[in-house]
Every structure is written in structure tokens, then in C-alpha cells.
Scaffold this active site. Structure first.
Site, PDB file in Angstrom:
ATOM      1  N   TYR A 166       0.834  -1.207   0.000  1.00  0.00           N
ATOM      2  CA  TYR A 166       0.000   0.000   0.000  1.00  0.00           C
ATOM      3  C   TYR A 166       0.867   1.255   0.000  1.00  0.00           C
ATOM      4  O   TYR A 166       0.631   2.181  -0.794  1.00  0.00           O
ATOM      5  CB  TYR A 166      -0.907  -0.036   1.224  1.00  0.00           C
ATOM      6  CG  TYR A 166      -1.622   1.255   1.529  1.00  0.00           C
ATOM      7  CD1 TYR A 166      -2.690   1.678   0.753  1.00  0.00           C
ATOM      8  CD2 TYR A 166      -1.231   2.043   2.605  1.00  0.00           C
ATOM      9  CE1 TYR A 166      -3.365   2.868   1.035  1.00  0.00           C
ATOM     10  CE2 TYR A 166      -1.900   3.232   2.898  1.00  0.00           C
ATOM     11  CZ  TYR A 166      -2.956   3.634   2.105  1.00  0.00           C
ATOM     12  OH  TYR A 166      -3.612   4.805   2.395  1.00  0.00           O
ATOM     13  N   LEU A 167       1.865   1.302   0.858  1.00  0.00           N
ATOM     14  CA  LEU A 167       2.724   2.486   0.924  1.00  0.00           C
ATOM     15  C   LEU A 167       3.521   2.666  -0.367  1.00  0.00           C
ATOM     16  O   LEU A 167       3.727   3.805  -0.817  1.00  0.00           O
ATOM     17  CB  LEU A 167       3.663   2.397   2.125  1.00  0.00           C
ATOM     18  CG  LEU A 167       2.987   2.521   3.495  1.00  0.00           C
ATOM     19  CD1 LEU A 167       4.014   2.350   4.605  1.00  0.00           C
ATOM     20  CD2 LEU A 167       2.262   3.853   3.642  1.00  0.00           C
TER      21      LEU A 167
END
Length: 218
Positions: free
Chosen positions: A129-130
Site C-alpha cells: 500500500y505504501l
């Protein structure tokens, strides 16, 4: 103003739609399912049914025609795997940016995440996600046709908003109510002097309007 929000049924987006419509703006929210439409209408927004994981850039651009600003607030959400972090948190953001350029919508806001980084290491879903958010942010910053502002909130809470925040290029870790994130976005939408800034946001002691004016240089 006419403002189009990607991820129109998200928790921040619905709050933002209420704020914008209450002040008289015309708001459209892009949603994935018809069932979400009633919630948008209740928030004062026009629902636009469009799947940003499969839509063509021309389709998205058609819905952005005539808009004064575009806000990317979509996300794959909790429970989704790494593949959808890539198709939504990265891919849909890139698509939405390309569509805004095509539709000549200059003002472009992104709801990102603190710690977003294309080079982030790790094999967990949150690591993916990051990376996805970081890759999306990096792509947006390269678009010279966009007056972009990227907002990176800290840990999101459902606590009632206080109207008091800390917003700087680097704030350090912290949490922030979704109410206050939406309030900041509403101010940023029509503060073009914040274009070109990547800002972190946590709870603090500065009123939202003052914090926005401060980063805008006013």
C-alpha cells in the site's frame, strides 16, 4: 466551483462532499456500485457510476469536463490484497491524473498516506500500500499540466473533528480525525497557492483555515 471526487463513497469523501455542497459547490462523486448513490445524494453530491479499475482515460475525462478541481480520495480499502493496492491506490490515481490533464482540469488534490514511498521495503500488504501510494504521488508530481497538492494524513480516526491541526512538509507521526482531513481538503481545493506542495497532516493546535494559509505563504 464544480469538484469531482474519485472514491466518492469513501469515509473522507462523504465528509468532504457534505462540506462542499453545504457551502454551495457543485460536487460529483465517482462510485463503483449503484447502491452507494443514495449516500452521495444525502451528502449533496451527484453520483457518477464508473469503475476506475477498468475505465478508459477518455471515459474518466468526459466526467471531468468543466470541473474546476479534481480530488483523488479512492482506495482499495481494508481487507484488499496487494494486487488491488496496485490497481486502485496506484493505477486509479494515475488514470485520474491523466484524465484531469486530458480534460484540462488543473487543480488536482490527492489524499495520500504518511509514509508513502515508491522505494518502501517489505512484503506485507501495508508495505505494498505504501509503495502504491508513493508511486501514485510521484506520478502526479511529474504532471506539469496539474496544479497538484498531495495531502498525507497520519493515522485516521473517527473521533469528532476539532478543527485544529498541524500541517507541514514533515509533521512526525500522529493521528487525525477524518472530519479534520475533510475540512483541510475543502480549504485546499480553492487555495491554489498550495499547488506543488506535499503536506503531512496530524491533529494539532492550529485552526484549519490558519494552517492552510500558513502553508500557502499567507
Amino acid at each position: 466551483m464544480r469538484i469531482v471526487i474519485a472514491g466518492g463513497h469513501g469515509q473522507i469523501a462523504l465528509r468532504l462532499e457534505r462540506l462542499l455542497s453545504a457551502r454551495g459547490d457543485e460536487v460529483a462523486g465517482i462510485i463503483r456500485t449503484l447502491e452507494q448513490g443514495d449516500d452521495l445524494r444525502a451528502a449533496g453530491a451527484e453520483p457518477v457510476l464508473l469503475d476506475l479499475e477498468s475505465a478508459l482515460v477518455e471515459e474518466v475525462a468526459a466526467h471531468l469536463q468543466g470541473a474546476d478541481a479534481a480530488v483523488f480520495a479512492a482506495g482499495a480499502g481494508p481487507g484488499s490484497g496487494a494486487a488491488r493496492k496496485d490497481t486502485v491506490d496506484r493505477g486509479a490515481a494515475v488514470l485520474f491524473a491523466d484524465a484531469a490533464v486530458r480534460a484540462r482540469v488543473r487543480r488536482f488534490l490527492v489524499v495520500s498516506a504518511m509514509g508513502a514511498d515508491p522505494a518502501h521495503q517489505g512484503d506485507e500488504v501495508f508495505d505494498a500500500y505504501l509503495r502504491a501510494k508513493g508511486e501514485a504521488d510521484a506520478y502526479v508530481t511529474r504532471q506539469e499540466a496539474l496544479d497538484w497538492t498531495i495531502l498525507r494524513p497520519g493515522a485516521l480516526t473517527d473521533d469528532p473533528g476539532t478543527g485544529l491541526v498541524r500541517m507541514e512538509a514533515h509533521t512526525g507521526r500522529g493521528s487525525v480525525p477524518r472530519d479534520d482531513v475533510a475540512a483541510v481538503l475543502a480549504e485546499l481545493v480553492d487555495t491554489p497557492a498550495t499547488a506543488g506542495l506535499m503536506l503531512e497532516l496530524i491533529g494539532g493546535s492550529t485552526p484549519v483555515s490558519v494552517a492552510v494559509k500558513s502553508v500557502a505563504g499567507n
